[in-house]
Design an enzyme around this catalytic site. Sequence first.
Site, PDB file in Angstrom:
ATOM      1  N   ASP A  68       0.815  -1.213   0.000  1.00  0.00           N
ATOM      2  CA  ASP A  68       0.000   0.000   0.000  1.00  0.00           C
ATOM      3  C   ASP A  68       0.852   1.267   0.000  1.00  0.00           C
ATOM      4  O   ASP A  68       2.065   1.222   0.189  1.00  0.00           O
ATOM      5  CB  ASP A  68      -0.976  -0.004   1.198  1.00  0.00           C
ATOM      6  CG  ASP A  68      -0.336  -0.522   2.481  1.00  0.00           C
ATOM      7  OD1 ASP A  68       0.902  -0.547   2.553  1.00  0.00           O
ATOM      8  OD2 ASP A  68      -1.084  -0.900   3.397  1.00  0.00           O
ATOM      9  N   ASN A 130      -7.709  -3.805  14.197  1.00  0.00           N
ATOM     10  CA  ASN A 130      -9.070  -4.115  13.754  1.00  0.00           C
ATOM     11  C   ASN A 130      -9.072  -5.199  12.666  1.00  0.00           C
ATOM     12  O   ASN A 130     -10.040  -5.322  11.918  1.00  0.00           O
ATOM     13  CB  ASN A 130      -9.773  -2.854  13.239  1.00  0.00           C
ATOM     14  CG  ASN A 130      -9.088  -2.274  12.003  1.00  0.00           C
ATOM     15  OD1 ASN A 130      -8.078  -2.811  11.520  1.00  0.00           O
ATOM     16  ND2 ASN A 130      -9.623  -1.197  11.482  1.00  0.00           N
ATOM     17  N   HIS A 132      -7.292  -5.303   9.948  1.00  0.00           N
ATOM     18  CA  HIS A 132      -7.049  -4.927   8.548  1.00  0.00           C
ATOM     19  C   HIS A 132      -5.732  -5.539   8.069  1.00  0.00           C
ATOM     20  O   HIS A 132      -4.816  -5.766   8.859  1.00  0.00           O
ATOM     21  CB  HIS A 132      -7.087  -3.405   8.337  1.00  0.00           C
ATOM     22  CG  HIS A 132      -5.930  -2.621   8.889  1.00  0.00           C
ATOM     23  ND1 HIS A 132      -6.085  -1.413   9.524  1.00  0.00           N
ATOM     24  CD2 HIS A 132      -4.597  -2.850   8.893  1.00  0.00           C
ATOM     25  CE1 HIS A 132      -4.913  -0.942   9.880  1.00  0.00           C
ATOM     26  NE2 HIS A 132      -3.980  -1.804   9.516  1.00  0.00           N
ATOM     27  N   GLU A 137      -9.884  -2.278   5.276  1.00  0.00           N
ATOM     28  CA  GLU A 137     -10.540  -2.104   6.568  1.00  0.00           C
ATOM     29  C   GLU A 137     -11.756  -3.036   6.667  1.00  0.00           C
ATOM     30  O   GLU A 137     -12.196  -3.595   5.667  1.00  0.00           O
ATOM     31  CB  GLU A 137     -10.996  -0.633   6.703  1.00  0.00           C
ATOM     32  CG  GLU A 137      -9.870   0.387   6.599  1.00  0.00           C
ATOM     33  CD  GLU A 137      -8.935   0.400   7.815  1.00  0.00           C
ATOM     34  OE1 GLU A 137      -9.146  -0.382   8.764  1.00  0.00           O
ATOM     35  OE2 GLU A 137      -7.981   1.194   7.799  1.00  0.00           O
TER      36      GLU A 137
HETATM   37  C1  F6R Z   1       1.471  -1.757   6.080  1.00  0.00           C
HETATM   38  C2  F6R Z   1       0.136  -2.324   6.142  1.00  0.00           C
HETATM   39  C3  F6R Z   1      -0.643  -2.391   7.427  1.00  0.00           C
HETATM   40  C4  F6R Z   1       0.195  -2.842   8.627  1.00  0.00           C
HETATM   41  C5  F6R Z   1      -0.641  -2.896   9.897  1.00  0.00           C
HETATM   42  C6  F6R Z   1       0.213  -3.222  11.107  1.00  0.00           C
HETATM   43  O1  F6R Z   1       1.966  -1.757   4.761  1.00  0.00           O
HETATM   44  O2  F6R Z   1      -0.347  -2.718   5.152  1.00  0.00           O
HETATM   45  O3  F6R Z   1      -1.736  -3.256   7.253  1.00  0.00           O
HETATM   46  O4  F6R Z   1       0.757  -4.093   8.368  1.00  0.00           O
HETATM   47  O5  F6R Z   1      -1.288  -1.683  10.110  1.00  0.00           O
HETATM   48  O6  F6R Z   1       1.123  -2.187  11.346  1.00  0.00           O
HETATM   49  P1  F6R Z   1       2.251  -2.327  12.448  1.00  0.00           P
HETATM   50  O7  F6R Z   1       3.170  -3.412  12.012  1.00  0.00           O
HETATM   51  O8  F6R Z   1       2.929  -0.983  12.478  1.00  0.00           O
HETATM   52  O9  F6R Z   1       1.564  -2.649  13.748  1.00  0.00           O
END
Ligand code: F6R
Length: 238
Positions: A68, A130, A132, A137
């Site tokens: 992303d 959550n 995702h 989401e």
């Molecule tokens: C990042 C992404 C997000 C993260 C998720 C966890 O490219 O796609 O889905 O993997 O938000 O983030 P952290 O590892 O910072 O807890």
Amino acid sequence: MIKFVIKQSEDEIAEEVALEVISKIKKNPRFVLGLATGTSPVLTYKKIISLAKKEQVSFKNVQTFNLDEYVDLKIKEQSYHYFMYENLFKDLDFNPLNTHFPLEEDPLAYDRLINKTGGIDLQILGIGQNSHIGFNEPGTEFSSWTHVVTLTEKTRLDNARFFPSLNDVPTQAITMGLKTIMEAKEIVLIILGSKEEALRQLSSLKVNPLHPASILHNHPNIKLYTTKDLYQKAQSIK
Ligand code: F6R
């Protein structure tokens, strides 16, 4: 079916994932690697760098596809592109032409490009509190390809720690869709930090669009890495 791999420490997780990535790239220098940003994979990237240097493994023909990127970002240093450069790309011999990020002008071009390279061999994932994955989401369709999303306030608040203020956090992002992620031949999901609720959800086998990561139960080749402490915390939630 998700295979749970429970380790004593973050360090052990990073070591094992990095070893796996390096051994696959040794076998196939044109490996296609899916990457995530965020805190969870950072130690793994460090280990990949040190192993690659030690064993003189070249990444120049490796193709990477990040999950992303933000849309309309004012501060370049907050981009996921910059994050990857700082945490992985700059220390190895990646060819910038082979490191890909989705572009909002034509989201589906990303899926076409992934297809053209032969598909993602291994996708590294983190997870949100959550559930995702990428920026998919709760409520995202399981059939979604790469698309632009409006970020929830929860995700903007979670990510505000990387920005000068909440106002600087973009309101939109572009992400691989759940279908894009499910097309990867193999997935490694790293769950670290305060993610006990997301982990608890995944411990039940139910697939539910309100928990986007639950679609991963239907993937044929996925490993979930977490620590013993976090696993026990998740099990103790009623
Ligand atoms: C990042 C992404 C997000 C993260 C998720 C966890 O490219 O796609 O889905 O993997 O938000 O983030 P952290 O590892 O910072 O807890």
